[in-house]
Design a protein around this motif. Structure first.
Motif, PDB file in Angstrom:
ATOM      1  N   ALA A 141       0.809  -1.222   0.000  1.00 11.02           N
ATOM      2  CA  ALA A 141       0.000   0.000   0.000  1.00 11.02           C
ATOM      3  C   ALA A 141       0.841   1.270   0.000  1.00 11.02           C
ATOM      4  CB  ALA A 141      -0.937  -0.001   1.207  1.00 11.02           C
ATOM      5  N   PHE A 142       2.007   1.230   0.644  1.00 11.71           N
ATOM      6  CA  PHE A 142       2.799   2.453   0.822  1.00 11.71           C
ATOM      7  C   PHE A 142       3.176   3.142  -0.493  1.00 11.71           C
ATOM      8  CE2 PHE A 142       7.022   4.422   0.978  1.00 11.71           C
ATOM      9  CZ  PHE A 142       6.766   5.477   1.839  1.00 11.71           C
ATOM     10  N   PRO A 143       3.759   2.440  -1.487  1.00  9.51           N
ATOM     11  CA  PRO A 143       4.188   3.162  -2.701  1.00  9.51           C
ATOM     12  C   PRO A 143       3.047   3.870  -3.424  1.00  9.51           C
ATOM     13  CG  PRO A 143       5.176   0.975  -2.620  1.00  9.51           C
ATOM     14  CD  PRO A 143       4.119   1.016  -1.546  1.00  9.51           C
ATOM     15  N   ALA A 144       1.892   3.215  -3.543  1.00  8.05           N
ATOM     16  CA  ALA A 144       0.766   3.827  -4.270  1.00  8.05           C
ATOM     17  C   ALA A 144       0.317   5.110  -3.587  1.00  8.05           C
ATOM     18  CB  ALA A 144      -0.393   2.840  -4.357  1.00  8.05           C
ATOM     19  N   ILE A 145       0.215   5.077  -2.263  1.00 12.34           N
ATOM     20  CA  ILE A 145      -0.240   6.267  -1.539  1.00 12.34           C
ATOM     21  C   ILE A 145       0.842   7.345  -1.537  1.00 12.34           C
ATOM     22  CG2 ILE A 145      -1.102   7.106   0.670  1.00 12.34           C
ATOM     23  CD1 ILE A 145      -2.141   4.302   1.218  1.00 12.34           C
ATOM     24  N   TYR A 146       2.091   6.936  -1.406  1.00  7.66           N
ATOM     25  CA  TYR A 146       3.218   7.887  -1.395  1.00  7.66           C
ATOM     26  C   TYR A 146       3.241   8.704  -2.684  1.00  7.66           C
ATOM     27  CZ  TYR A 146       8.095   9.403  -1.918  1.00  7.66           C
ATOM     28  OH  TYR A 146       9.233  10.132  -2.156  1.00  7.66           O
ATOM     29  N   PHE A 147       3.176   8.034  -3.830  1.00 12.78           N
ATOM     30  CA  PHE A 147       3.231   8.754  -5.107  1.00 12.78           C
ATOM     31  C   PHE A 147       1.964   9.591  -5.326  1.00 12.78           C
ATOM     32  CE2 PHE A 147       6.384   5.378  -6.237  1.00 12.78           C
ATOM     33  CZ  PHE A 147       7.453   6.235  -6.467  1.00 12.78           C
ATOM     34  N   ALA A 148       0.829   9.141  -4.780  1.00 11.08           N
ATOM     35  CA  ALA A 148      -0.401   9.943  -4.872  1.00 11.08           C
ATOM     36  C   ALA A 148      -0.258  11.239  -4.081  1.00 11.08           C
ATOM     37  CB  ALA A 148      -1.584   9.134  -4.352  1.00 11.08           C
TER      38      ALA A 148
END
Length: 464
Positions: A136-143
């Motif tokens: 979950a972290f990468p998707a939310i980070y880039f968002a």
């Protein structure tokens, strides 16, 4: 002659979805009958019967609780870390340069490759938590990064001029800005969290988890149990996604309410509405692309003075106001003043989803009650327009909202860039009367193309 299609004859959305589900259940049932092997393919009826039987046991609900807790914690930690590190990476490009390769690596490597190491580091009991965090972290980070990059710079300038504190800027501007990006990312991240979490359990086999139950059903060749648990995972994933997205939608209103001042400062008169100081500019220079816009300007604005700039377009009027407001740094010369500023900008700078009262309350709520703001606006706008989102107001009405905001905001220096633009004579007269009434000894510098404004305000014309 063809009969026109009647809108009322269309099936409701829920009915269409129900028919589609029934269709695929019938396909499943037909396939089970043709295969005629419960081990290879259990029928929908067998799966439903097993599911009902499992639901009557404590073990079933304990397994759901076990998996749900770890996926929830993994996603929550991923969300908080992504918000914090994404904001820090946006603020500090060097930190972003160091962090991005690691985040890209985590995003690109298949989760199965991580699970083995996660089992060594965290053990089987918490492997699903770690797997969800990594997914979950990468998707939310880039968002978060993309959302902050798309922030409205003009609204941010307005908040800076009116000295809205950083915490309230965060909830009024930054959170609503990243929210659409966060919603889009979450539609994928929530589902992937459930997939990765259960996959990690299938490999790690922590006792009492959904993954362990599926693995046991596989060993015993109980396809109906596998389908039943699969149905549970899909249902929980969909429910989690809808609940989280609903929470995000509600959060925009919550964050706006947090941004509004909650009480009126009784002693604000002494600290902010004090006598303005003199504004002095000597040899002021400002250029854009090596083209001078303000060249060696000497200017003095006396405390409580009234001044207008009526020079032609392109002579630097708006640039001068931006320099005085601290939004542009001069290339040369000196500028001296310690006044708090309120400003009407050349173009609209309003929170489009909020009504006129709320837009003013954001910057003036510590000094004026909601009732006073409403009464002031009602002098310039129709009563029934005050509760509408400002996006639904005409250009002239929006201009009057911005004028009221500048007049009600605590300040000693008023910078008004064509505040009467787009107003008819009657509305201009009403706006001028309100300006006279609310000026309260503040220094005024008004940009206008109408020479009559100088005469009506008994102001001193300036040249650039």
């Amino acid at each position: 002659m063809p009969t026109p299609h009647k809108r009322g004859s269309r099936l409701p959305s829920w009915a269409k979805k129900t028919l589609i589900v029934i269709f695929w259940l019938l396909v499943w049932q037909l396939a089970a009958l043709l295969i005629n092997n419960d081990i290879l393919l259990a029928s929908p009826l067998q799966t439903a019967w097993v599911l009902l039987g499992n639901a009557a046991t404590v073990r079933f609900w304990a397994s759901i609780g076990f998996t749900l807790l770890r996926i929830f914690l993994g996603f929550t930690v991923a969300l908080l870390l992504a918000l914090a590190l994404g904001a820090l990476a946006w603020k500090r490009p060097l930190f972003k340069a160091f962090l991005n390769p690691a985040v890209t690596f985590i995003k690109s490597v298949p989760i199965v490759c991580f699970i083995v190491m996660l089992l060594i580091w965290f053990g089987a009991r918490w492997v699903s938590f770690a797997a969800v965090l990594l997914v979950a972290f990468p998707a939310i980070y880039f968002a978060v990064l993309e959302g902050l990059t798309q922030r409205d710079q003009k609204l941010l300038e307005m908040l800076r001029v009116f000295r809205v504190p950083g915490g309230r800027r965060l909830t009024a501007l930054y959170w609503p800005t990243i929210l659409p990006f966060l919603q889009a990312a979450s539609k994928v991240a929530v589902g992937m969290s459930w997939k990765s979490g259960v996959a990690a359990e299938l490999i790690g086999l922590p006792l009492g988890s959904i993954g362990a139950n599926i693995y046991q059903a596989k060993i015993l060749l109980q396809s109906a149990d596998i389908f039943a648990w699969t149905f549970v995972i899909v249902a929980l994933s969909i429910a989690a996604e809808k609940a989280f997205l609903a929470l995000l939608r509600r959060s925009e209103d919550w964050s706006w309410r947090m941004a509004l001042p909650r009480f009126i400062q009784e002693n604000i008169t002494e600290s902010i509405w004090q006598t303005p100081t003199q504004v002095t500019a000597q040899g002021l220079v400002k250029s854009f692309d090596d083209k001078p816009v303000i060249d060696n300007l000497n200017l003095t604005l006396a405390p409580a003075g009234r001044y207008t700039l009526n020079t032609p377009s392109g002579t630097g009027k708006t640039t001068l106001l931006r320099v005085l407001a601290g939004l542009e740094k001069p290339d040369g010369g000196t500028l001296t003043h310690s006044n708090r500023i309120a400003m009407v900008f050349q173009e609209a700078r309003l929170f489009e989803k909020r009504n006129a009262v709320e837009n003013i309350q954001l910057v003036a709520g510590h000094s004026h009650s909601q009732a006073v703001i409403h009464q002031t606006l009602a002098r310039l706008l129709p009563e029934d327009s005050l509760e509408l989102p400002v996006s639904q107001l005409s250009g002239g009405m929006r201009r009057r909202v911005e004028l009221c905001r500048a007049l009600l905001a605590p300040s000693q220096l008023l910078l008004l860039d064509e505040p009467f633009a787009g107003l008819d004579p009657a509305n201009t007269e009403a706006a001028m009367a309100l300006l006279e009434e609310q000026l309260n000894g503040r220094t005024l510098l008004l940009v206008s193309h109408d020479q009559q404004d100088t005469k009506a305000l008994s102001a001193t014309p300036l040249s650039l």
